[in-house]
Design an enzyme around this catalytic site. Sequence first.
Site, PDB file in Angstrom:
ATOM      1  N   ALA A 184       2.811  -0.884   4.979  1.00 25.79           N
ATOM      2  CA  ALA A 184       2.197  -1.093   6.293  1.00 25.79           C
ATOM      3  C   ALA A 184       1.840  -2.551   6.562  1.00 25.79           C
ATOM      4  O   ALA A 184       1.796  -2.977   7.715  1.00 25.79           O
ATOM      5  CB  ALA A 184       0.955  -0.211   6.429  1.00 25.79           C
ATOM      6  N   ARG A 195       5.963   0.856  14.013  1.00 18.43           N
ATOM      7  CA  ARG A 195       6.660   0.410  12.804  1.00 18.43           C
ATOM      8  C   ARG A 195       7.854  -0.503  13.106  1.00 18.43           C
ATOM      9  O   ARG A 195       8.437  -1.080  12.197  1.00 18.43           O
ATOM     10  CB  ARG A 195       7.154   1.612  11.989  1.00 18.43           C
ATOM     11  CG  ARG A 195       6.044   2.478  11.452  1.00 18.43           C
ATOM     12  CD  ARG A 195       6.622   3.596  10.587  1.00 18.43           C
ATOM     13  NE  ARG A 195       5.653   4.634  10.335  1.00 18.43           N
ATOM     14  CZ  ARG A 195       4.719   4.593   9.379  1.00 18.43           C
ATOM     15  NH1 ARG A 195       4.636   3.552   8.594  1.00 18.43           N
ATOM     16  NH2 ARG A 195       3.886   5.598   9.225  1.00 18.43           N
ATOM     17  N   TYR A 240      10.646   9.580   1.559  1.00 17.63           N
ATOM     18  CA  TYR A 240      10.694   8.527   0.555  1.00 17.63           C
ATOM     19  C   TYR A 240      11.429   8.919  -0.727  1.00 17.63           C
ATOM     20  O   TYR A 240      11.602   8.084  -1.617  1.00 17.63           O
ATOM     21  CB  TYR A 240       9.275   8.067   0.208  1.00 17.63           C
ATOM     22  CG  TYR A 240       8.544   7.517   1.404  1.00 17.63           C
ATOM     23  CD1 TYR A 240       8.872   6.260   1.923  1.00 17.63           C
ATOM     24  CD2 TYR A 240       7.549   8.245   2.045  1.00 17.63           C
ATOM     25  CE1 TYR A 240       8.218   5.758   3.035  1.00 17.63           C
ATOM     26  CE2 TYR A 240       6.886   7.741   3.156  1.00 17.63           C
ATOM     27  CZ  TYR A 240       7.233   6.500   3.640  1.00 17.63           C
ATOM     28  OH  TYR A 240       6.591   6.000   4.741  1.00 17.63           O
ATOM     29  N   PRO A 281       0.796  -1.220   0.000  1.00 17.91           N
ATOM     30  CA  PRO A 281       0.000   0.000   0.000  1.00 17.91           C
ATOM     31  C   PRO A 281       0.832   1.276   0.000  1.00 17.91           C
ATOM     32  O   PRO A 281       1.867   1.372   0.650  1.00 17.91           O
ATOM     33  CB  PRO A 281      -0.832  -0.089   1.276  1.00 17.91           C
ATOM     34  CG  PRO A 281      -0.326  -1.228   2.049  1.00 17.91           C
ATOM     35  CD  PRO A 281       0.521  -2.056   1.161  1.00 17.91           C
ATOM     36  N   ASN A 282       0.349   2.211  -0.773  1.00 18.90           N
ATOM     37  CA  ASN A 282       0.864   3.573  -0.890  1.00 18.90           C
ATOM     38  C   ASN A 282       2.168   3.695  -1.673  1.00 18.90           C
ATOM     39  O   ASN A 282       2.610   4.807  -1.944  1.00 18.90           O
ATOM     40  CB  ASN A 282       1.015   4.243   0.486  1.00 18.90           C
ATOM     41  CG  ASN A 282      -0.308   4.348   1.194  1.00 18.90           C
ATOM     42  OD1 ASN A 282      -1.283   4.806   0.632  1.00 18.90           O
ATOM     43  ND2 ASN A 282      -0.356   3.892   2.439  1.00 18.90           N
ATOM     44  N   ASP A 305       2.102 -15.734   6.073  1.00 19.51           N
ATOM     45  CA  ASP A 305       1.798 -17.144   5.824  1.00 19.51           C
ATOM     46  C   ASP A 305       1.969 -17.512   4.353  1.00 19.51           C
ATOM     47  O   ASP A 305       2.440 -18.598   4.026  1.00 19.51           O
ATOM     48  CB  ASP A 305       0.381 -17.481   6.291  1.00 19.51           C
ATOM     49  CG  ASP A 305       0.246 -17.499   7.811  1.00 19.51           C
ATOM     50  OD1 ASP A 305       1.282 -17.443   8.517  1.00 19.51           O
ATOM     51  OD2 ASP A 305      -0.903 -17.563   8.286  1.00 19.51           O
ATOM     52  N   ARG A 363       4.492  11.138  -2.362  1.00 14.66           N
ATOM     53  CA  ARG A 363       4.169  10.998  -0.943  1.00 14.66           C
ATOM     54  C   ARG A 363       5.399  11.297  -0.086  1.00 14.66           C
ATOM     55  O   ARG A 363       6.413  10.627  -0.190  1.00 14.66           O
ATOM     56  CB  ARG A 363       3.683   9.573  -0.670  1.00 14.66           C
ATOM     57  CG  ARG A 363       3.365   9.316   0.771  1.00 14.66           C
ATOM     58  CD  ARG A 363       2.910   7.878   0.984  1.00 14.66           C
ATOM     59  NE  ARG A 363       2.723   7.630   2.395  1.00 14.66           N
ATOM     60  CZ  ARG A 363       3.128   6.554   3.021  1.00 14.66           C
ATOM     61  NH1 ARG A 363       3.716   5.578   2.351  1.00 14.66           N
ATOM     62  NH2 ARG A 363       2.928   6.412   4.309  1.00 14.66           N
ATOM     63  N   HIS A 373      12.527  -1.837   3.062  1.00 14.50           N
ATOM     64  CA  HIS A 373      11.801  -0.635   3.461  1.00 14.50           C
ATOM     65  C   HIS A 373      12.695   0.554   3.147  1.00 14.50           C
ATOM     66  O   HIS A 373      13.872   0.559   3.526  1.00 14.50           O
ATOM     67  CB  HIS A 373      11.444  -0.659   4.950  1.00 14.50           C
ATOM     68  CG  HIS A 373      10.464  -1.730   5.289  1.00 14.50           C
ATOM     69  ND1 HIS A 373       9.103  -1.549   5.173  1.00 14.50           N
ATOM     70  CD2 HIS A 373      10.650  -2.995   5.716  1.00 14.50           C
ATOM     71  CE1 HIS A 373       8.491  -2.670   5.522  1.00 14.50           C
ATOM     72  NE2 HIS A 373       9.413  -3.568   5.840  1.00 14.50           N
ATOM     73  N   ILE A 374      12.156   1.527   2.458  1.00 17.03           N
ATOM     74  CA  ILE A 374      12.920   2.694   2.014  1.00 17.03           C
ATOM     75  C   ILE A 374      13.447   3.495   3.204  1.00 17.03           C
ATOM     76  O   ILE A 374      14.582   3.958   3.197  1.00 17.03           O
ATOM     77  CB  ILE A 374      12.051   3.559   1.079  1.00 17.03           C
ATOM     78  CG1 ILE A 374      11.749   2.780  -0.213  1.00 17.03           C
ATOM     79  CG2 ILE A 374      12.717   4.899   0.779  1.00 17.03           C
ATOM     80  CD1 ILE A 374      10.684   3.400  -1.092  1.00 17.03           C
ATOM     81  N   ARG A 414      11.578   5.108  13.383  1.00 17.25           N
ATOM     82  CA  ARG A 414      10.313   5.813  13.223  1.00 17.25           C
ATOM     83  C   ARG A 414       9.378   5.479  14.380  1.00 17.25           C
ATOM     84  O   ARG A 414       9.823   5.044  15.436  1.00 17.25           O
ATOM     85  CB  ARG A 414       9.709   5.465  11.859  1.00 17.25           C
ATOM     86  CG  ARG A 414      10.618   6.000  10.722  1.00 17.25           C
ATOM     87  CD  ARG A 414      10.045   5.826   9.369  1.00 17.25           C
ATOM     88  NE  ARG A 414       8.794   6.579   9.235  1.00 17.25           N
ATOM     89  CZ  ARG A 414       7.935   6.388   8.245  1.00 17.25           C
ATOM     90  NH1 ARG A 414       8.180   5.485   7.312  1.00 17.25           N
ATOM     91  NH2 ARG A 414       6.839   7.097   8.171  1.00 17.25           N
ATOM     92  N   HIS A 429       3.808  -4.700   9.073  1.00 18.92           N
ATOM     93  CA  HIS A 429       3.672  -4.567  10.518  1.00 18.92           C
ATOM     94  C   HIS A 429       2.554  -5.433  11.097  1.00 18.92           C
ATOM     95  O   HIS A 429       2.518  -5.646  12.308  1.00 18.92           O
ATOM     96  CB  HIS A 429       3.431  -3.103  10.894  1.00 18.92           C
ATOM     97  CG  HIS A 429       4.448  -2.190  10.308  1.00 18.92           C
ATOM     98  ND1 HIS A 429       5.778  -2.234  10.655  1.00 18.92           N
ATOM     99  CD2 HIS A 429       4.338  -1.231   9.354  1.00 18.92           C
ATOM    100  CE1 HIS A 429       6.444  -1.332   9.953  1.00 18.92           C
ATOM    101  NE2 HIS A 429       5.595  -0.723   9.147  1.00 18.92           N
ATOM    102  N   GLU A 467      12.975  -8.621   2.301  1.00 18.86           N
ATOM    103  CA  GLU A 467      12.034  -7.558   2.658  1.00 18.86           C
ATOM    104  C   GLU A 467      12.797  -6.241   2.666  1.00 18.86           C
ATOM    105  O   GLU A 467      13.878  -6.154   3.244  1.00 18.86           O
ATOM    106  CB  GLU A 467      11.441  -7.827   4.041  1.00 18.86           C
ATOM    107  CG  GLU A 467      10.476  -6.767   4.514  1.00 18.86           C
ATOM    108  CD  GLU A 467       9.897  -7.066   5.896  1.00 18.86           C
ATOM    109  OE1 GLU A 467       9.035  -6.285   6.336  1.00 18.86           O
ATOM    110  OE2 GLU A 467      10.303  -8.063   6.537  1.00 18.86           O
ATOM    111  N   ASN A 499       8.422  -5.038  -0.596  1.00 16.62           N
ATOM    112  CA  ASN A 499       8.225  -3.891   0.276  1.00 16.62           C
ATOM    113  C   ASN A 499       6.747  -3.936   0.629  1.00 16.62           C
ATOM    114  O   ASN A 499       5.905  -3.480  -0.147  1.00 16.62           O
ATOM    115  CB  ASN A 499       8.586  -2.575  -0.409  1.00 16.62           C
ATOM    116  CG  ASN A 499       8.479  -1.403   0.548  1.00 16.62           C
ATOM    117  OD1 ASN A 499       7.777  -1.468   1.552  1.00 16.62           O
ATOM    118  ND2 ASN A 499       9.163  -0.315   0.230  1.00 16.62           N
TER     119      ASN A 499
END
Length: 154
Positions: free
Chosen positions: A79, A113, A25, A12-13, A89, A20, A102-103, A109, A82, A100, A76
């Site tokens: 959200a 998170r 980011y 998402p996002n 699964d 954004r 994350h930018i 943060r 988290h 995995e 990535n």
Amino acid sequence: MAEPYLIVVNGPNLNRLGLRVPELYGNKTLPDVIELVRSVAAPQGVGVLDIQSNYEGELIDYLQEHGPGAAGIIINPGAFGHYSIALRDCLEDISRPTIEVHITNVHKREEFRHHLVLSAVVTGQIVGLGIDVYLYAAEALCSRIRQERDGGST
């Protein structure tokens, strides 16, 4: 033999990259990120499939369809990282080398998170290095593919 491929999964996002919160980011877009991964993979003879969705089920459906044949996955989860036990699964079930990313450094943060539910089922994590997290993940997975092609262990 079919060309090995990586899957790049964005949650998402992440479709809003470049717009954004650019101070967090950056100003690169999601197509820029995918092109970065392709620039690493293509010279290695590795294809790239990608998906971005704001819907958890769509990501899971895509992973179930394309994940079992993938040489590796860069995810990535946004959200979803988290709290998505369903995504965790799914990754555990398809059991492919997965990094995995994350930018931002999620550990610097907000407290919520700091916990990443995918941790126990991914091969590794790269956080906080801007979009270069995708570059490093692609390099690591392509290195793994080369080692497998050469008959070495990872």
